[in-house]
Design an enzyme around this catalytic site. Structure first.
Site, PDB file in Angstrom:
ATOM      1  NE  ARG A 108      43.481  29.502  42.682  1.00  0.00           N
ATOM      2  CZ  ARG A 108      44.447  28.589  42.497  1.00  0.00           C
ATOM      3  NH1 ARG A 108      44.765  27.788  43.500  1.00  0.00           N
ATOM      4  NH2 ARG A 108      45.084  28.497  41.354  1.00  0.00           N
ATOM      5  N   GLY A 109      43.605  32.147  49.514  1.00  0.00           N
ATOM      6  CA  GLY A 109      42.981  32.647  50.736  1.00  0.00           C
ATOM      7  C   GLY A 109      42.496  31.564  51.671  1.00  0.00           C
ATOM      8  CB  SER A 153      44.545  33.809  54.206  1.00  0.00           C
ATOM      9  OG  SER A 153      43.134  33.867  54.406  1.00  0.00           O
ATOM     10  CG  LEU A 213      48.591  33.057  51.882  1.00  0.00           C
ATOM     11  CD1 LEU A 213      48.115  34.464  52.228  1.00  0.00           C
ATOM     12  CD2 LEU A 213      49.039  32.320  53.138  1.00  0.00           C
ATOM     13  CE1 TYR A 262      46.539  35.512  35.232  1.00  0.00           C
ATOM     14  CE2 TYR A 262      47.925  37.134  36.295  1.00  0.00           C
ATOM     15  CZ  TYR A 262      47.633  35.823  36.016  1.00  0.00           C
ATOM     16  OH  TYR A 262      48.430  34.828  36.524  1.00  0.00           O
TER      17      TYR A 262
END
Length: 336
Positions: free
Chosen positions: A213-214, A217, A211, A58
């Site tokens: 990746r949003g 959400s 979620l 990452y």
């Protein structure tokens, strides 16, 4: 708030019922605020979150160093409760490009040495290859992690994005605590073959992307502009008509959330929590505000009627668009 706990499999540690996925604090979702990221990790630990998930690739080690910095600055009691879950094996270049995976035993030990240094810890709690190296039998990769367990550098062995057959092979080699897989209302492929196998073998699932990746959400809008460095700008689910369709599902979910007096995100996370004590959702909150919202899901009780209504609003298979671009989908061993 007292966060309930769940145990990773029959061999793994006891962890908080929600874990914190830290990837977005360093890469793939646009710019992040370092100070706010550290404050969010501290707030999570203060609230009782114990599981911190990262990967050595990452932002090429940045995320591990960020977590290490946060742990060093945390009160001793909070630092001691933190459990690190680390993925390794993805190969990257100076330009940030991807070039496959390395699961050779010598590479496993090399990756671990660097992660221990960047995190500033003497052991990693759960260690897993991010994707199976197609050139190395999974037994060899898992065997190398098992040696690190024997030497005290790793506590438990995990897997990531693997299918049912690979899980069986790995579990026959060494005890597996958990498998990390994407699982959400609109990503449910693991229910067909993978979950039955993990449950048969006593292996837990740490669910990322709860979620999507949003996307589910409740905060993502169709006119949102995504930078080139944002993974979602290249994700089929976030493109054109796919996005429009998927956001209609979110609006159906919003109606149910409003009826219960909770946010869309809280309802979506609560749904994952409801799927079984052997599933630990990882929330990708990058700010304290989003973390607080996510933790609120722990107070959401879903009865049979709620679950039926959610199923009717967002049936399995109702989303459109793959969860990864085609080139990345080709690297997946899992059946979802």
């Amino acid at each position: 708030m007292t966060i309930p706990t769940r145990t990773l499999g029959t061999t793994g540690p006891q962890v908080s019922a929600l874990g914190l996925g830290c990837m977005g604090m360093s890469a793939l979702y646009g710019d992040a605020d370092r100070a706010e990221s550290i404050a969010t990790i501290h707030a999570a630990l203060e609230a009782g979150v114990t599981l911190l998930d990262t990967g050595d690739f990452y932002a090429m080690g940045h995320n591990e160093m960020l977590i290490g910095e946060a742990l060093r600055a945390a009160p001793a009691a909070r630092r001691e409760q933190a459990l690190t879950s680390v993925k390794f094996g993805a190969l990257r270049g100076p330009d940030g490009g991807w070039s496959g995976y390395d699961g050779r035993p010598s590479a496993v030990k090399n990756f671990a040495a660097y992660s221990l240094q960047r995190l500033g810890v003497d052991h990693i709690d759960v260690y897993r290859i991010a994707r199976v190296d197609p050139g190395v039998p999974v037994e060899e990769t898992v065997g190398a992690i098992a040696e690190l367990v024997e030497q005290g550098y790793v506590r438990h062995i995990g897997l990531s994005e693997v299918g049912a057959d690979t899980i069986r092979r790995a579990a026959a080699t060494a005890p597996i605590a958990d498998v990390q897989l994407e699982y959400a209302l609109i990503t449910r492929g693991i229910e067909d073959r993978i979950l039955p196998v993990t449950r048969e073998l006593g292996i837990s699932v740490t669910a990322y992307g709860v979620l999507s990746r949003g996307l589910i959400s409740g905060h993502f809008t169709s006119d949102r502009q995504l930078g080139a460095s944002d993974f979602r700008a290249h994700s089929p689910r976030f493109q054109g008509e796919n996005l429009q369709h998927n956001l209609t599902l979110v609006e159906q979910l919003r109606k149910l959330a409003e009826q219960k007096g909770v946010s869309v995100a809280q309802l979506a996370i609560a749904w994952v929590l409801s799927r079984g004590e052997d599933i630990v959702p990882l929330v990708g909150a990058r700010t304290r505000e989003r973390l607080t919202e996510s933790l609120g899901a722990l107070d959401v009780v879903l009865d049979a009627g709620d679950l039926a209504a959610i199923e009717a609003a967002v049936p399995a298979g109702s989303a459109v668009g793959d969860r990864y671009p085609s080139a990345m989908m080709a690297h997946l061993d899992s059946e979802h």
